[in-house]
Design a protein around this motif. Structure first.
Motif, PDB file in Angstrom:
ATOM      1  N   SER A 228      38.748  34.597  34.410  1.00 46.52           N
ATOM      2  CA  SER A 228      38.246  34.244  35.744  1.00 46.52           C
ATOM      3  C   SER A 228      39.404  33.963  36.700  1.00 46.52           C
ATOM      4  CB  SER A 228      37.321  33.030  35.665  1.00 46.52           C
ATOM      5  OG  SER A 228      38.033  31.854  35.320  1.00 46.52           O
ATOM      6  N   ILE A 229      40.449  33.261  36.213  1.00 44.30           N
ATOM      7  CA  ILE A 229      41.624  32.977  37.041  1.00 44.30           C
ATOM      8  C   ILE A 229      42.344  34.272  37.410  1.00 44.30           C
ATOM      9  CG2 ILE A 229      43.883  31.860  37.092  1.00 44.30           C
ATOM     10  CD1 ILE A 229      41.510  29.931  37.285  1.00 44.30           C
ATOM     11  N   ALA A 230      42.537  35.141  36.415  1.00 43.11           N
ATOM     12  CA  ALA A 230      43.225  36.414  36.667  1.00 43.11           C
ATOM     13  C   ALA A 230      42.457  37.262  37.670  1.00 43.11           C
ATOM     14  CB  ALA A 230      43.403  37.168  35.351  1.00 43.11           C
ATOM     15  N   THR A 231      41.134  37.276  37.556  1.00 45.79           N
ATOM     16  CA  THR A 231      40.298  38.057  38.473  1.00 45.79           C
ATOM     17  C   THR A 231      40.378  37.517  39.891  1.00 45.79           C
ATOM     18  OG1 THR A 231      38.758  38.582  36.675  1.00 45.79           O
ATOM     19  CG2 THR A 231      37.953  38.871  38.923  1.00 45.79           C
ATOM     20  N   ARG A 232      40.290  36.208  40.006  1.00 48.58           N
ATOM     21  CA  ARG A 232      40.341  35.596  41.343  1.00 48.58           C
ATOM     22  C   ARG A 232      41.669  35.890  42.026  1.00 48.58           C
ATOM     23  NH1 ARG A 232      40.477  29.449  41.201  1.00 48.58           N
ATOM     24  NH2 ARG A 232      42.719  29.770  41.476  1.00 48.58           N
ATOM     25  N   HIS A 233      42.776  35.697  41.293  1.00 45.01           N
ATOM     26  CA  HIS A 233      44.096  35.959  41.877  1.00 45.01           C
ATOM     27  C   HIS A 233      44.252  37.428  42.264  1.00 45.01           C
ATOM     28  CE1 HIS A 233      45.987  32.205  39.774  1.00 45.01           C
ATOM     29  NE2 HIS A 233      45.208  31.899  40.790  1.00 45.01           N
ATOM     30  N   LEU A 234      43.754  38.316  41.427  1.00 40.46           N
ATOM     31  CA  LEU A 234      43.863  39.742  41.704  1.00 40.46           C
ATOM     32  C   LEU A 234      43.103  40.128  42.965  1.00 40.46           C
ATOM     33  CD1 LEU A 234      44.742  42.597  40.720  1.00 40.46           C
ATOM     34  CD2 LEU A 234      42.567  42.711  39.499  1.00 40.46           C
ATOM     35  N   LEU A 235      41.860  39.648  43.086  1.00 40.54           N
ATOM     36  CA  LEU A 235      41.032  40.009  44.241  1.00 40.54           C
ATOM     37  C   LEU A 235      41.511  39.340  45.528  1.00 40.54           C
ATOM     38  CD1 LEU A 235      37.469  39.968  42.628  1.00 40.54           C
ATOM     39  CD2 LEU A 235      38.968  41.928  43.071  1.00 40.54           C
ATOM     40  N   GLU A 236      42.139  38.163  45.394  1.00 39.84           N
ATOM     41  CA  GLU A 236      42.700  37.506  46.581  1.00 39.84           C
ATOM     42  C   GLU A 236      43.894  38.288  47.125  1.00 39.84           C
ATOM     43  OE1 GLU A 236      41.576  32.790  45.700  1.00 39.84           O
ATOM     44  OE2 GLU A 236      43.535  33.601  45.106  1.00 39.84           O
ATOM     45  N   LYS A 237      44.664  38.888  46.226  1.00 36.59           N
ATOM     46  CA  LYS A 237      45.839  39.658  46.633  1.00 36.59           C
ATOM     47  C   LYS A 237      45.461  41.051  47.124  1.00 36.59           C
ATOM     48  CE  LYS A 237      49.064  37.423  43.428  1.00 36.59           C
ATOM     49  NZ  LYS A 237      49.937  37.615  42.226  1.00 36.59           N
ATOM     50  N   ASN A 238      44.359  41.605  46.600  1.00 37.37           N
ATOM     51  CA  ASN A 238      43.969  42.964  46.953  1.00 37.37           C
ATOM     52  C   ASN A 238      42.444  43.036  47.080  1.00 37.37           C
ATOM     53  OD1 ASN A 238      43.557  45.694  47.267  1.00 37.37           O
ATOM     54  ND2 ASN A 238      44.881  46.303  45.562  1.00 37.37           N
ATOM     55  N   ASN A 239      41.964  42.829  48.279  1.00 38.25           N
ATOM     56  CA  ASN A 239      40.515  42.825  48.481  1.00 38.25           C
ATOM     57  C   ASN A 239      39.914  44.217  48.586  1.00 38.25           C
ATOM     58  OD1 ASN A 239      41.304  43.644  51.013  1.00 38.25           O
ATOM     59  ND2 ASN A 239      40.651  41.779  52.084  1.00 38.25           N
ATOM     60  N   THR A 240      40.747  45.262  48.416  1.00 39.06           N
ATOM     61  CA  THR A 240      40.197  46.624  48.445  1.00 39.06           C
ATOM     62  C   THR A 240      39.699  47.059  47.069  1.00 39.06           C
ATOM     63  OG1 THR A 240      42.340  47.676  47.974  1.00 39.06           O
ATOM     64  CG2 THR A 240      41.812  47.240  50.296  1.00 39.06           C
ATOM     65  N   ILE A 241      39.986  46.275  46.042  1.00 38.70           N
ATOM     66  CA  ILE A 241      39.535  46.619  44.694  1.00 38.70           C
ATOM     67  C   ILE A 241      38.016  46.558  44.628  1.00 38.70           C
ATOM     68  CG2 ILE A 241      39.476  45.836  42.273  1.00 38.70           C
ATOM     69  CD1 ILE A 241      42.392  44.975  42.613  1.00 38.70           C
ATOM     70  N   THR A 242      37.409  47.621  44.104  1.00 31.77           N
ATOM     71  CA  THR A 242      35.946  47.679  44.037  1.00 31.77           C
ATOM     72  C   THR A 242      35.413  47.813  42.615  1.00 31.77           C
ATOM     73  OG1 THR A 242      35.973  50.086  44.334  1.00 31.77           O
ATOM     74  CG2 THR A 242      35.782  48.716  46.335  1.00 31.77           C
ATOM     75  N   ALA A 243      36.301  47.904  41.618  1.00 32.93           N
ATOM     76  CA  ALA A 243      35.825  48.065  40.242  1.00 32.93           C
ATOM     77  C   ALA A 243      36.843  47.487  39.265  1.00 32.93           C
ATOM     78  CB  ALA A 243      35.566  49.529  39.920  1.00 32.93           C
TER      79      ALA A 243
END
Length: 338
Positions: A228-243
């Motif tokens: 959950s932490i890894a996902t949150r950090h990833l999506l905060e850095k790159n909000n264009t990720i869709t999958a």
């Protein structure tokens, strides 16, 4: 009360003792009518065939040693159930061993197998950070089949999952649905399964003219919180990720929390920018009961067990059989999450 013997069965059925023996061992060309007469006599007299004694006389065994190191590994548990079911269909029984390590406990396990007279061994490898077998297994004098979740650098009879194919299949599916920014979540850096899946992920992106980015494949501990932490950090850095491709069932559950923490939802509609599609690699019950239900590439655990059982039986019947390496591909099950 007198113990019923094979002689009594032969007399009751009106056949020779050798015929009864052939029926019991399922060998020779015996007519259906004769088999029915012998089986009727067995049922009427309550005769119990002593398989262990028969094996001892014939210098054979219907026991297969099965080594399962990790009872918390869902793939190994499913494979074990499938192995047992398939072997029982073929008249074999399983002698289960669970050594706690690769040294003294494993040595004692193999010694116990030898003392019990097992005919062959199936080893369910569960160490996802090694591509080599424990020395004791490598030196096993009995016919051996290894089941692995990843490719192993061993010259042995091997049944394994095709992790590269699984990741390629999942990635291709997402690309075909319109996703152009895909990430991989979970697994330790030295996890062999993760490494093999990333090869499939990378090659499929390249085949479709897309760039592989290391920062979009964060490694983490195999638990829901870390994912959950890894996902949150990833999506905060790159909000264009869709999958997201999720390394494990725990990673899938953790991803949901991380997605919600950044104000997005799980879903398959690539045109709704707040949705993130999820694809996993396990067909586990608690994953299938979630809402939304998860899209995943099946682990082929049941087929893996059937192939392992079939291979050890062939090896027993054909000792000179060449070393076999069987690689099984998963099937993509499309559901609500992607």
């Amino acid at each position: 009360m007198k113990k019923v013997s094979i002689i009594d069965v032969a007399r009751q059925a009106g056949v020779s003792v050798s015929t009864v023996s052939l029926v019991l061992r399922q060998k020779g060309k015996i007519s259906d009518a004769t088999i029915e007469k012998v089986q009727a006599a067995i049922a009427a007299l309550g005769y119990v065939h002593n398989v262990a004694a028969a094996n001892l006389r014939a210098n054979t065994s219907n026991l297969i040693g099965l080594i399962l190191r990790d009872f918390s590994d869902s793939f190994s548990i499913k494979v074990m159930a499938s192995v047992v079911q398939e072997l029982e269909k073929q008249g074999y029984m399983v002698f289960l061993g669970q050594p706690l390590d690769d040294h003294a406990h494993l040595e004692r396990c193999l010694l116990s197998f030898k003392q019990q007279g097992v005919a062959g061994v199936i080893y369910l490898a569960s160490d996802t950070r090694r591509t080599q077998l424990p020395e004791q297994i490598r030196q096993c004098p009995l016919p051996l089949v290894v089941v692995s979740q990843s490719l192993m650098e061993e010259n042995c009879n091997l049944v394994m999952r095709d992790n590269r194919q699984a990741a390629s299949l999942a990635t291709r599916y997402l690309i075909e649905r319109g996703h152009r920014s895909i990430a991989y979540i979970g697994g330790h850096e030295d996890n062999v399964i993760r490494q093999q899946r990333l090869l499939g992920f990378r090659s499929t992106l390249a085949q479709n003219g897309m760039v592989f980015r290391e920062e979009s494949t964060p490694a983490c501990s195999d638990d829901t919180y870390a994912a959950s932490i890894a996902t949150r950090h990833l999506l905060e850095k790159n909000n264009t990720i869709t999958a997201l491709l999720c390394h494990s069932p725990d990673a899938m559950i953790g991803c949901i929390t991380g997605i919600h923490q950044v104000g997005r939802t799980v879903g398959k509609d690539v045109f709704l920018t707040q949705q993130v599609a999820l694809v996993g690699f396990e067909d586990m019950l608690h994953v299938n009961l979630t809402s939304p239900s998860f899209t995943y590439v099946s682990s082929a655990s049941e087929e893996t067990g059937r192939q392992a059982a079939g291979l050890i039986i062939r090896k027993l019947k054909e000792p000179e059989l060449q070393t076999q390496r069987i690689t099984l591909s998963g099937q993509l099950i499309a559901r609500e999450s992607a």
